[in-house]
Write an enzyme that holds these catalytic residues in place. Structure first.
Site, short mmCIF file in Angstrom:
data_model
loop_
_atom_site.label_atom_id
_atom_site.label_comp_id
_atom_site.label_asym_id
_atom_site.label_seq_id
_atom_site.Cartn_x
_atom_site.Cartn_y
_atom_site.Cartn_z
N LYS A 198 0.82 -1.22 0.00
CA LYS A 198 0.00 0.00 0.00
C LYS A 198 0.85 1.26 0.00
O LYS A 198 0.47 2.26 -0.59
CB LYS A 198 -0.97 0.01 1.19
CG LYS A 198 -2.08 -1.02 1.00
CD LYS A 198 -3.21 -0.82 1.96
CE LYS A 198 -4.36 -1.76 1.63
NZ LYS A 198 -5.34 -1.86 2.70
N LYS A 255 -10.35 -3.78 -4.14
CA LYS A 255 -11.17 -2.57 -4.24
C LYS A 255 -10.44 -1.47 -4.97
O LYS A 255 -11.04 -0.58 -5.56
CB LYS A 255 -11.48 -2.03 -2.84
CG LYS A 255 -12.39 -2.88 -2.00
CD LYS A 255 -12.44 -2.32 -0.57
CE LYS A 255 -13.19 -3.26 0.36
NZ LYS A 255 -12.89 -3.05 1.76
N LYS A 310 -4.59 -10.34 -6.68
CA LYS A 310 -5.87 -10.60 -6.01
C LYS A 310 -6.91 -9.55 -6.44
O LYS A 310 -6.56 -8.43 -6.79
CB LYS A 310 -5.70 -10.66 -4.49
CG LYS A 310 -5.39 -9.35 -3.86
CD LYS A 310 -5.50 -9.40 -2.34
CE LYS A 310 -5.37 -7.96 -1.88
NZ LYS A 310 -5.32 -7.68 -0.52
P1 TYM Z 1 -10.69 -5.36 3.74
O1 TYM Z 1 -11.83 -4.44 3.78
O2 TYM Z 1 -9.56 -5.02 2.86
O3 TYM Z 1 -11.19 -6.79 3.34
C1 TYM Z 1 -12.29 -7.37 3.98
C2 TYM Z 1 -12.21 -8.89 3.96
O4 TYM Z 1 -12.23 -9.35 2.61
C3 TYM Z 1 -11.14 -10.25 2.41
N1 TYM Z 1 -10.69 -10.14 1.01
C4 TYM Z 1 -10.59 -11.17 0.17
N2 TYM Z 1 -10.87 -12.48 0.32
C5 TYM Z 1 -10.68 -13.27 -0.76
N3 TYM Z 1 -10.22 -12.82 -1.97
C6 TYM Z 1 -9.93 -11.52 -2.15
N4 TYM Z 1 -9.51 -11.08 -3.33
C7 TYM Z 1 -10.12 -10.62 -1.06
N5 TYM Z 1 -9.94 -9.29 -0.90
C8 TYM Z 1 -10.29 -9.01 0.37
C9 TYM Z 1 -10.08 -9.79 3.39
O5 TYM Z 1 -9.15 -10.81 3.66
C10 TYM Z 1 -10.90 -9.42 4.58
O6 TYM Z 1 -11.20 -10.57 5.36
N6 TYM Z 1 -7.53 -5.57 7.57
C11 TYM Z 1 -8.87 -6.00 7.21
C12 TYM Z 1 -9.94 -5.27 7.98
C13 TYM Z 1 -9.84 -5.44 9.47
C14 TYM Z 1 -10.04 -6.64 10.20
C15 TYM Z 1 -9.89 -6.28 11.57
C16 TYM Z 1 -10.31 -7.96 9.84
C17 TYM Z 1 -9.59 -4.45 10.37
N7 TYM Z 1 -9.62 -4.96 11.63
C18 TYM Z 1 -9.98 -7.23 12.59
C19 TYM Z 1 -10.42 -8.90 10.87
C20 TYM Z 1 -10.26 -8.54 12.21
C21 TYM Z 1 -9.03 -5.80 5.70
O7 TYM Z 1 -8.11 -5.89 4.98
O8 TYM Z 1 -10.24 -5.52 5.25
#
Ligand code: TYM
Length: 357
Positions: free
Chosen positions: A126, A222, A219
């Protein structure tokens, strides 16, 4: 005189996870996370958070401004509800309404080592080439994530594969805290010496890593500038059809056996998506479509994706049309979340020796 800390010991199995409100919720978020959140609610106590504090770590384009943040926060909440999460039985809220997240994150900034945070691949990705210009918040992102989980002493965390390293860091933080303060924790009678559980990542399901529709080595994300790289949860049937039909493939026909997908990331990704949406095993999908043209398979995938995603998107649109209802769900969830987080934060203050009422 010090007040008596209230503790939650012994640990209760508890699921926690979060999604960032940064726009463009996509199929990866759904298959890797949100759909699994809904499945887990039948056997566990779950807390699902819209992590709005994380959404501001990358500047205005990702944050979206106040209106954009509000819209995206409500959209993630709507996706949780549309996926079937019961907001009465479980807790759904936005992170910033429970100040204990930020407070514990500060404590964890003082527990985690620079070397640990420096190893995070997500920060490197990032921050890109211009690391000097990345926000300190982006660097501290994983400590806030650890606080999200541990402020509820959650034991299980469903996430996609890309979050594995952050979960390992969370476990390291919990372990160091327990070790550094073992005597103090025992002295205060908070537990036999382990205050925080070491949370288990739940990285399972048929699609823990959904790849871009334009490049099978990246992957689905967003932030990809090409909207054709992902299926958004709010895409209509035409958009889904166009994106699947345009999805990159290779010139070979689909193989009849899974082994034939090796070295063919785009084909493998489409079969994985099909499997996750239909609930069928990849082997049986290949038995049906193997040897045939991609176009036949893609037509079937369009039909399946429209059937599975359109109702979710339609429900999200229906729900977001009533922002007051969504805000009420978040306020109610935040109140119940605070009731769990506040005693934990009290304990932590007591462990450190911060004077409190
Ligand atoms: P975020 O918003 O980027 O992603 C949310 C969830 O979607 C999963 N994900 C995917 N799974 C499969 N294939 C993909 N291409 C893909 N892209 C995203 C992510 O693994 C995630 O589970 N850091 C976290 C947010 C967070 C969080 C937490 C999660 C903040 N605090 C505490 C668990 C526990 C995140 O990247 O969200």
């Amino acid at each position: 005189m010090t007040s008596k800390p209230v503790s939650l010991s012994p640990y209760k199995p508890r699921v926690f996870s979060g999604v960032q409100p940064t726009g463009n919720l996509h199929l990866g978020n759904y298959l890797g996370a949100i759909k699994r959140f809904a499945e887990l609610q039948h056997a566990h106590d779950c807390i699902y958070c819209v992590v709005d504090l994380h959404a501001i770590t990358q500047g205005v384009e990702v944050w979206g401004g106040p209106e954009g943040l509000r819209r995206a926060t409500r959209e993630v909440t709507a996706a949780y509800i549309a996926a079937g999460i019961d907001t009465k039985k479980h807790i759904v809220f936005n992170q910033s309404q429970v100040v204990e997240h930020a407070e514990l994150a500060w404590i964890f900034n003082c527990i985690a080592r620079m070397g640990w945070a420096n190893r995070m691949t997500q920060f490197k990705e990032k921050a890109g080439k211009d690391r000097e210009n990345a926000s300190v918040g982006l660097f501290a992102y994983p400590m806030l994530m650890a606080a999200d989980i541990l402020v509820y002493r959650a034991t299980h965390v469903p996430v996609g594969d890309d979050q594995k390293q952050h979960l390992e860091l969370t476990r390291d933080i919990a372990q160091k805290f327990n070790f550094d303060f073992a005597d103090r924790i025992r002295e205060l009678g908070l537990s036999s010496g382990e205050y925080f559980p070491l949370p288990e990542p739940l990285i399972a399901g048929p699609a823990p890593r959904v790849m871009s529709l334009r490049d099978g080595s990246k992957k689905m994300s967003k932030s990809d500038p090409s909207d054709y790289s992902r299926l958004n949860l709010t895409d209509d049937a035409d958009a889904i059809a166009q994106k699947v039909r345009k999805a990159k493939t290779d010139p070979e026909p689909l193989p009849s056996e899974e082994a034939g997908l090796k070295g063919r990331p785009e084909a493998e990704n489409l079969v994985t998506i099909f499997a996750a949406l239909s609930g069928e095993a990849p082997a049986s999908i290949l038995q049906q479509y193997g040897g045939g043209q991609f176009s036949t398979f893609k037509n079937a995938l369009v039909e399946l994706a429209v059937a599975k995603l359109s109702p979710v998107g339609a429900e999200m649109r229906r729900l977001t049309a009533d922002p007051a209802m969504i805000d009420a769900v978040l306020a109610d969830g935040a109140e119940r979340a605070r009731a769990i987080a506040a005693p934990v934060m009290r304990d932590v203050r007591e462990i450190y020796g911060f004077i409190q009422e």
